[in-house]
Write a protein that holds these residues in place. Structure first.
Motif, PDB file in Angstrom:
ATOM      1  N   PRO A  59       0.801  -1.227   0.000  1.00  0.00           N
ATOM      2  CA  PRO A  59       0.000   0.000   0.000  1.00  0.00           C
ATOM      3  C   PRO A  59       0.827   1.269   0.000  1.00  0.00           C
ATOM      4  CG  PRO A  59       0.060  -0.933   2.197  1.00  0.00           C
ATOM      5  CD  PRO A  59       0.770  -1.909   1.300  1.00  0.00           C
ATOM      6  N   GLY A  60       2.153   1.149   0.244  1.00  0.00           N
ATOM      7  CA  GLY A  60       3.004   2.323   0.360  1.00  0.00           C
ATOM      8  C   GLY A  60       3.037   2.839   1.786  1.00  0.00           C
ATOM      9  N   ALA A  61       4.060   3.580   2.091  1.00  0.00           N
ATOM     10  CA  ALA A  61       4.256   4.055   3.466  1.00  0.00           C
ATOM     11  C   ALA A  61       3.100   4.919   3.950  1.00  0.00           C
ATOM     12  CB  ALA A  61       5.572   4.832   3.556  1.00  0.00           C
ATOM     13  N   ASP A  62       2.491   5.675   3.037  1.00  0.00           N
ATOM     14  CA  ASP A  62       1.382   6.554   3.406  1.00  0.00           C
ATOM     15  C   ASP A  62       0.107   6.230   2.629  1.00  0.00           C
ATOM     16  OD1 ASP A  62       2.886   8.253   5.245  1.00  0.00           O
ATOM     17  OD2 ASP A  62       3.942   8.941   3.443  1.00  0.00           O
ATOM     18  N   GLY A  63       0.043   5.019   2.086  1.00  0.00           N
ATOM     19  CA  GLY A  63      -1.136   4.630   1.324  1.00  0.00           C
ATOM     20  C   GLY A  63      -1.154   5.118  -0.104  1.00  0.00           C
ATOM     21  N   GLU A  64       0.008   5.518  -0.613  1.00  0.00           N
ATOM     22  CA  GLU A  64       0.035   6.104  -1.955  1.00  0.00           C
ATOM     23  C   GLU A  64      -0.232   5.085  -3.069  1.00  0.00           C
ATOM     24  OE1 GLU A  64       4.424   5.392  -0.748  1.00  0.00           O
ATOM     25  OE2 GLU A  64       2.548   6.061   0.191  1.00  0.00           O
ATOM     26  N   ASN A  65      -0.125   3.784  -2.749  1.00  0.00           N
ATOM     27  CA  ASN A  65      -0.356   2.762  -3.776  1.00  0.00           C
ATOM     28  C   ASN A  65      -1.743   2.135  -3.693  1.00  0.00           C
ATOM     29  OD1 ASN A  65       2.333   3.148  -4.496  1.00  0.00           O
ATOM     30  ND2 ASN A  65       3.057   1.462  -3.223  1.00  0.00           N
ATOM     31  N   VAL A  66      -2.577   2.620  -2.805  1.00  0.00           N
ATOM     32  CA  VAL A  66      -3.883   2.001  -2.579  1.00  0.00           C
ATOM     33  C   VAL A  66      -4.728   2.012  -3.852  1.00  0.00           C
ATOM     34  CG1 VAL A  66      -6.105   2.349  -1.424  1.00  0.00           C
ATOM     35  CG2 VAL A  66      -3.986   2.326  -0.096  1.00  0.00           C
ATOM     36  N   ASP A  67      -4.776   3.127  -4.560  1.00  0.00           N
ATOM     37  CA  ASP A  67      -5.602   3.212  -5.762  1.00  0.00           C
ATOM     38  C   ASP A  67      -5.154   2.207  -6.822  1.00  0.00           C
ATOM     39  OD1 ASP A  67      -7.132   5.170  -4.628  1.00  0.00           O
ATOM     40  OD2 ASP A  67      -6.135   6.841  -5.652  1.00  0.00           O
ATOM     41  N   THR A  68      -3.844   2.018  -6.932  1.00  0.00           N
ATOM     42  CA  THR A  68      -3.323   1.055  -7.902  1.00  0.00           C
ATOM     43  C   THR A  68      -3.761  -0.357  -7.552  1.00  0.00           C
ATOM     44  OG1 THR A  68      -1.399   2.456  -8.340  1.00  0.00           O
ATOM     45  CG2 THR A  68      -1.223   0.139  -8.949  1.00  0.00           C
ATOM     46  N   ILE A  69      -3.677  -0.708  -6.264  1.00  0.00           N
ATOM     47  CA  ILE A  69      -4.111  -2.038  -5.825  1.00  0.00           C
ATOM     48  C   ILE A  69      -5.589  -2.246  -6.124  1.00  0.00           C
ATOM     49  CG2 ILE A  69      -4.493  -3.504  -3.799  1.00  0.00           C
ATOM     50  CD1 ILE A  69      -1.978  -2.313  -2.566  1.00  0.00           C
ATOM     51  N   LEU A  70      -6.405  -1.251  -5.803  1.00  0.00           N
ATOM     52  CA  LEU A  70      -7.845  -1.381  -6.025  1.00  0.00           C
ATOM     53  C   LEU A  70      -8.176  -1.469  -7.509  1.00  0.00           C
ATOM     54  CD1 LEU A  70      -9.182   1.088  -3.310  1.00  0.00           C
ATOM     55  CD2 LEU A  70      -9.382  -1.410  -3.312  1.00  0.00           C
ATOM     56  N   GLU A  71      -7.415  -0.771  -8.327  1.00  0.00           N
ATOM     57  CA  GLU A  71      -7.625  -0.838  -9.772  1.00  0.00           C
ATOM     58  C   GLU A  71      -7.316  -2.248 -10.289  1.00  0.00           C
ATOM     59  OE1 GLU A  71      -5.902   1.245 -13.865  1.00  0.00           O
ATOM     60  OE2 GLU A  71      -5.583   2.205 -11.923  1.00  0.00           O
ATOM     61  N   GLN A  72      -6.215  -2.816  -9.816  1.00  0.00           N
ATOM     62  CA  GLN A  72      -5.872  -4.187 -10.200  1.00  0.00           C
ATOM     63  C   GLN A  72      -6.959  -5.155  -9.759  1.00  0.00           C
ATOM     64  OE1 GLN A  72      -1.721  -3.942  -8.375  1.00  0.00           O
ATOM     65  NE2 GLN A  72      -1.347  -5.336 -10.065  1.00  0.00           N
TER      66      GLN A  72
END
Length: 290
Positions: free
Chosen positions: A238-251
């Protein structure tokens, strides 16, 4: 869609002396934030792509027994057991024991094995590919027989059992669910159609085609394709501050459209707990809507 945690790396800042406490903390946090399955690798050395061979690695079923004692709801499995590392009668007994002691939460995750280096290193049996697949199918048949009311003998090409007694039986009836790992289109996915309750694929553009192949195997053996849980493994960072959350949800949204209902992944930096908390806050609630 549900999310599972795969614990693939045990080399954590506290070292082996803190490993038990760290593992317990990770498992309880994962369960608290809504993770539905927790798995470990069935390797005896660390694997390439995760770290050096010399890094810390726990034996799978000892670790799963420990996890059973520190969790209450999450399903537990090796993702996935190397079929040649344990005799099938013993493997069935191990899964039965895990299921009883966890209150009915065990799965059998299994595959044809691939790591010849650790096998040679520790003297584990590692026959050629064709034979490993033959042994995989015989092992599946043995496990299913042991978990049934038939305790008669089993005579196969590679395994002979004089009496397939298994007492106590698993709590989960008719038997613990079976997940077969791998995307091999001729053998692995055929075995999924014939024997398993779940498949596991790796994310990427081939997922749709692999599922079409699985559908074809189901039609060939008279199996309902919808009965099989479709799972995909990819890293959940998810990244240190949640910066990758949108990418995970898109996948995950793309996979959900293909019929995938469970995403299972390793979480970088999991021993710090924060990544699990971010998944629980920002990913799992949204995944439940997919």
């Amino acid at each position: 869609m549900k999310i599972g945690l795969h614990i693939a790396d045990f080399t954590w800042p506290g070292g082996p002396q803190d490993l038990a406490a760290d593992l317990a903390r990770i498992a309880t946090t994962a369960e608290d934030v809504g993770v539905t399955k927790i798995s470990v690798m069935d390797h005896v050395w660390q694997i390439r792509g995760v770290g050096p061979e010399e890094n810390d690695m726990l034996e799978a079923y000892t670790a799963l027994g420990f996890l059973a004692a520190h969790t209450k709801k999450a399903e537990l499995l090796a993702w996935v057991t190397a079929v040649t590392y344990r005799e099938p009668g013993l493997l069935a007994k191990i899964i039965s024991t895990l299921d009883v002691l966890s209150g009915g939460r065990a799965w059998l995750g299994i595959g044809a094995a691939w790591n010849d280096e650790e096998s040679r290193g520790l003297g584990l049996h590692f026959p050629p590919t064709a034979e490993r697949f033959e042994r995989l199918e015989e092992t599946l048949r043995i496990c299913l027989q042991m978990w049934s009311d038939d305790d008669g003998p089993f005579e196969g090409t590679h395994y002979t059992l004089g009496r397939t007694l298994d007492s106590p039986h698993p709590l989960r009836r008719p038997h613990p669910p079976i997940l077969i790992g791998g995307g091999g289109e001729k053998k692995t996915l055929r075995l999924v159609a014939q024997y398993a309750q779940a498949c596991n694929l790796f994310g990427g553009p081939e997922v749709a085609r692999k599922l079409d192949v699985l559908r074809g195997h189901c039609e060939a053996v008279g199996r309902d394709y919808e009965e099989i849980e479709k799972t995909v493994m990819f890293p959940l960072d998810p990244g240190a501050d949640g910066e990758n959350v949108d990418t995970i949800l898109e996948q995950m949204a793309g996979l959900a459209k293909l019929g995938v209902t469970h995403v299972h992944g390793w979480v970088p930096g999991v021993s710090a707990i924060t990544p699990l908390e971010i998944l629980g806050e920002k990913v799992i609630p949204e995944a439940d809507k997919l």
